[in-house]
Write a protein that holds these residues in place. Sequence first.
Motif, PDB file in Angstrom:
ATOM      1  N   LEU A   1      -3.581  -5.957   2.721  1.00  0.00           N
ATOM      2  CA  LEU A   1      -2.890  -5.495   3.916  1.00  0.00           C
ATOM      3  C   LEU A   1      -1.385  -5.690   3.788  1.00  0.00           C
ATOM      4  O   LEU A   1      -0.591  -4.847   4.210  1.00  0.00           O
ATOM      5  CB  LEU A   1      -3.421  -6.243   5.144  1.00  0.00           C
ATOM      6  CG  LEU A   1      -4.891  -5.969   5.516  1.00  0.00           C
ATOM      7  CD1 LEU A   1      -5.311  -6.864   6.671  1.00  0.00           C
ATOM      8  CD2 LEU A   1      -5.113  -4.501   5.861  1.00  0.00           C
ATOM      9  N   ASP A   2      -0.993  -6.805   3.186  1.00  0.00           N
ATOM     10  CA  ASP A   2       0.435  -7.065   3.000  1.00  0.00           C
ATOM     11  C   ASP A   2       1.075  -6.014   2.099  1.00  0.00           C
ATOM     12  O   ASP A   2       2.196  -5.567   2.355  1.00  0.00           O
ATOM     13  CB  ASP A   2       0.645  -8.457   2.406  1.00  0.00           C
ATOM     14  CG  ASP A   2       0.408  -9.576   3.426  1.00  0.00           C
ATOM     15  OD1 ASP A   2       0.385  -9.274   4.638  1.00  0.00           O
ATOM     16  OD2 ASP A   2       0.238 -10.733   3.002  1.00  0.00           O
ATOM     17  N   GLU A   3       0.348  -5.631   1.037  1.00  0.00           N
ATOM     18  CA  GLU A   3       0.881  -4.594   0.147  1.00  0.00           C
ATOM     19  C   GLU A   3       1.008  -3.268   0.895  1.00  0.00           C
ATOM     20  O   GLU A   3       2.005  -2.549   0.751  1.00  0.00           O
ATOM     21  CB  GLU A   3      -0.009  -4.407  -1.077  1.00  0.00           C
ATOM     22  CG  GLU A   3       0.518  -3.342  -2.029  1.00  0.00           C
ATOM     23  CD  GLU A   3      -0.420  -3.038  -3.187  1.00  0.00           C
ATOM     24  OE1 GLU A   3      -0.103  -2.100  -3.953  1.00  0.00           O
ATOM     25  OE2 GLU A   3      -1.468  -3.711  -3.331  1.00  0.00           O
ATOM     26  N   ALA A   4       0.007  -2.937   1.703  1.00  0.00           N
ATOM     27  CA  ALA A   4       0.065  -1.695   2.468  1.00  0.00           C
ATOM     28  C   ALA A   4       1.265  -1.688   3.404  1.00  0.00           C
ATOM     29  O   ALA A   4       1.990  -0.689   3.514  1.00  0.00           O
ATOM     30  CB  ALA A   4      -1.231  -1.515   3.252  1.00  0.00           C
ATOM     31  N   LEU A   5       1.497  -2.796   4.086  1.00  0.00           N
ATOM     32  CA  LEU A   5       2.632  -2.886   4.999  1.00  0.00           C
ATOM     33  C   LEU A   5       3.964  -2.837   4.247  1.00  0.00           C
ATOM     34  O   LEU A   5       4.936  -2.240   4.728  1.00  0.00           O
ATOM     35  CB  LEU A   5       2.536  -4.163   5.825  1.00  0.00           C
ATOM     36  CG  LEU A   5       1.430  -4.181   6.886  1.00  0.00           C
ATOM     37  CD1 LEU A   5       1.321  -5.557   7.527  1.00  0.00           C
ATOM     38  CD2 LEU A   5       1.674  -3.114   7.949  1.00  0.00           C
TER      39      LEU A   5
END
Length: 240
Positions: A47-51
């Motif tokens: 999720l952090d990479e997506a954000l």
Amino acid sequence: MDARFVGIPELVEAPSVAVVVDVMRAFTVAAWAFAQGAEKIVLAGSLDEALALKEQHPDWVALKDGPAAPGFDLVNSPGLLRSVDLGGRTVVQKTTAGTVGALAVKDASLVLCASFVVAEATARVLRGSDAVTFVVTGEDGQADEDLACAQYIARRATGDGTDAAGFVRRAAGSRAATELAEGVREGVHPDDVALCLEVDRFPFAMVATSEGPLMVLRPRTVPPVTEDSAAATRAGRPAS
């Protein structure tokens, strides 16, 4: 064709040809995203990479499993996605199982992401392959909707006429289908299960390749089978 069906935990080395199956709902959603005009889908590892990707590229569309969350534009629901105009856009997708499975086989020479809605097109790409590893992403390889779809595609890849009905019934009776229908999972549209069980809705396969540091999914339109190509498949030689 030597077909092998494995869960994500069983992947110890990259296969030559991999088909990553997530019916409910990652790769049904991905197919709908392309149908709604998306140019490509970046498969995020977290999720952090997506954000972070969304922050770097504000015009990209970020999508995740579960309920809506700050920073994300969409949730992983085909029923909700089908009304969204994604013309020319890049989608960043992070899901619990599908994107994880695709990234686990990123070093394979060919990676296809699949669900029932692109089953026949996926099978056409596979015809002539000697060995294919099907990654059954849900429930550590035990998700019957993913296994049923994988087995159906494997049968279709041999060129044999295969009735989809029995495979679809298995998927309809799966735990994932029940949880979606009963509202156990969040970020769900009432039509999600029915949309995930549509066979061959779209005429393209979905191919994932490494583009720099990113794993990127793109559609590949597959020509319809002709009598000559079908005969070639039955004879065990490449179609012209």
